[in-house]
Enzyme design. Structure first.
Site, PDB file in Angstrom:
ATOM      1  N   LYS A 104      29.511  50.130   6.790  1.00 48.31           N
ATOM      2  CA  LYS A 104      30.437  50.879   7.503  1.00 48.31           C
ATOM      3  C   LYS A 104      30.427  52.570   7.361  1.00 48.31           C
ATOM      4  CE  LYS A 104      32.317  47.526   9.401  1.00 48.31           C
ATOM      5  NZ  LYS A 104      33.902  47.419   9.631  1.00 48.31           N
ATOM      6  N   ASP A 105      29.525  52.741   6.457  1.00 49.68           N
ATOM      7  CA  ASP A 105      29.231  54.397   6.205  1.00 49.68           C
ATOM      8  C   ASP A 105      28.579  55.038   7.502  1.00 49.68           C
ATOM      9  OD1 ASP A 105      30.174  54.229   3.645  1.00 49.68           O
ATOM     10  OD2 ASP A 105      28.463  54.319   2.983  1.00 49.68           O
TER      11      ASP A 105
END
Length: 525
Positions: free
Chosen positions: A79-80
């Site tokens: 999700k970065d």
């Protein structure tokens, strides 16, 4: 090692200017080193693809399995990628600028990605997340400067108490605030279409099967769409969905709607960014097999992954018999074990939640195999969630109970309210006298079944003072959907077990000396 050994004093050129023979073996860099980065945000992406040779051998697989190690991103998860992409796309559109407040409903990983970007770029950050998410995620978010708002895990996505609806309310109340909204933001799947998929294509000569979990669906939709463009019908996209979620197709796969422990995948609604037309096959996985598989990835392959990575491996192994030889399979491993040190990484947590059996010192005790219903418990007393905190205090006092299960009007368990927690929350003004008592209820509590043995109960009491005895009732709703309703049939406390053991001892070693004393606990039959 000898204590008399001298430190190595070798140098390539001695003081006299004479080049000396090197007594040490040396290793050389296998790959070129990247130059220094401008910020940690430049370290997102370009994660390694690693072959799972030991699992291939252990499972006697005739195909190759590769793992995309997304837990090696700067913030620890896949999700970065969408965190920085959504922020930068919003900046380009003029929707946000440093100093604004970024608000995001999340299971934690997207929040960390956004908080990471916010810290570097100079934004304020508020994260709303369900209570079941790990404390490790909360602490990392706080360390990054984010404000955390916890919401009931059981709240439906469209409930006013859900993390999604709370975020929208905060957005209306806070000036210069903005919700990036991973559930509908096209930058979510685009981040994976543009980068994650491209990396995979360059890292392996072909991809025959992609296996990925689905949460918002951005990862599997973005990667899947790019792979479909490149490999056409020669690639199969497999989605993994936890039991209890409704994302899988056909709908007949989602017959059991219930809570689950796995974090980061599965939902009770279909996010807009999830393109289910991309997915060829869905596989359902449960908590037990997911956590066991995650531990295998750690133990056998040395990959420090989270629980949803185990879901992907468990899903692959369920369809392994149908995969032809020599195919190349890519698994997406979304996040890191760092987020779950107090959860599935912990043997204690695994045992508490029924995912790990340890040898019991009580195996020779006949009473240890009796069910919890063998204890002489009293009838349950419960309280409705809409009762005020002030009334709850009065009820606890008048009934001489320490704790009460909190139910909604349909009989669903909302949590547990205890004297200590209620006093603490009223004193700190986290709740007010007239607030409904569900706001002060513990949402995390131990549940046992009527068949739970006293040996299992004794292990639970190493960590908890009481447990709810819960029966399940299955109910068919419209369209043939099968839901599971939990019914409180009792509360069992440490003193219940202790008095039972004293009675057992007395009955075997002489006249009973200790009658059952009255006490201020809520006990059930």
């Amino acid at each position: 090692m000898s204590t008399n050994s001298k430190p190595c004093q070798w140098a390539k050129v001695a003081l006299q200017g004479i080049e000396l023979e090197d007594p040490h073996p040396h290793m050389f860099l296998k790959e070129p080193i990247f130059p220094a980065k401008d910020s940690i945000l430049d370290c997102i992406g370009n994660t390694p693809l690693v072959r799972l040779r030991r699992i291939e051998q252990a499972e006697n697989l005739s195909f190759e399995v590769y793992a995309k190690c997304e837990f090696m991103n700067a913030g620890g998860s896949v999700k970065d990628r969408i965190g920085i992409r959504m922020v930068e796309d919003a900046e380009k559109k003029g929707l946000i600028k440093p100093g604004y407040t970024l608000i995001e409903p999340t299971s934690g990983n997207t929040g960390i990605g956004i908080a990471l970007a916010a810290a570097v770029k100079g934004y304020n950050c508020i994260i709303t997340m369900p209570e079941k998410m790990s404390e490790e995620k909360v602490n990392i978010l706080k360390a990054l400067g984010a404000e955390i708002v916890r919401t009931p895990t059981e709240a439906a996505y469209n409930s006013p108490e859900s993390h999604i609806q709370v975020a929208q309310r905060l957005n209306k109340e806070i000036p210069n605030s903005f919700i990036l909204d991973q559930y509908s933001n096209p930058s979510n799947p685009l981040a994976h279409y543009d980068s994650t998929a491209e990396e995979i294509i360059q890292q392996v000569d072909r991809v025959d099967i992609l296996v990925a979990g689905a949460g918002t669906g951005g990862t599997i939709s973005g990667i899947g769409r790019k792979l479909r463009e490149i490999y056409k019908k020669n690639v199969q996209i497999v989605g993994v969905d936890p039991v209890g979620s409704i994302l899988a197709q056909p709908d007949s796969l989602n017959t059991e709607i219930c809570s689950y422990k796995i974090e980061g995948i599965g939902y009770d609604f279909i996010p807009r960014v999830l393109d289910r037309s991309i997915i060829d096959t869905w596989v359902k996985t449960n908590d037990y097999e997911s956590f066991q598989a995650a531990r295998r990835l750690i133990r056998e392959e040395g990959l420090l992954v989270g629980g949803s990575s185990g879901s992907c491996l468990a899903g692959l192994l369920k369809i392994a018999k149908d995969i032809p030889p020599n195919k190349k399979v890519v698994l997406i491993l979304p996040d890191s074990s760092r987020n779950y040190m107090s959860k599935f990484i912990s043997d204690d947590w695994m045992e508490q939640n029924g995912f790990l059996e340890r040898p019991s010192p009580l195996e020779h005790e006949t009473w240890a195999y009796l069910p919890v219903t063998a204890l002489p418990l009293q009838e349950p007393v419960t309280i409705l969630g809409n009762v005020s905190c002030e009334e709850a205090v009065s009820i606890l006092s008048s009934t001489s109970f320490d704790q009460l299960p909190v139910l909604d009007e349909k009989g669903n368990i909302l949590g547990m309210v205890t004297q200590g927690n209620l006093i603490s929350q009223l004193m700190s003004r986290r709740v007010r006298n007239q607030d409904p008592v569900w706001k002060a209820a513990y949402k995390q509590f131990r549940e046992v079944r009527p068949s739970t043995t006293l040996a299992q109960l004794s292990r639970i009491f190493r960590y908890d003072h009481y447990a709810l005895i819960v029966s399940t009732q299955k109910c068919y709703e419209s369209a043939g959907t099968l839901t599971e309703k939990k019914i409180v049939s009792g509360i069992v406390t440490q003193i219940d077990l202790l008095e039972f053991l004293v009675h057992q001892h007395s009955s075997h070693h002489g006249p009973e000396q200790n009658g059952r004393d009255e006490r201020k606990t809520n006990q059930l039959d």
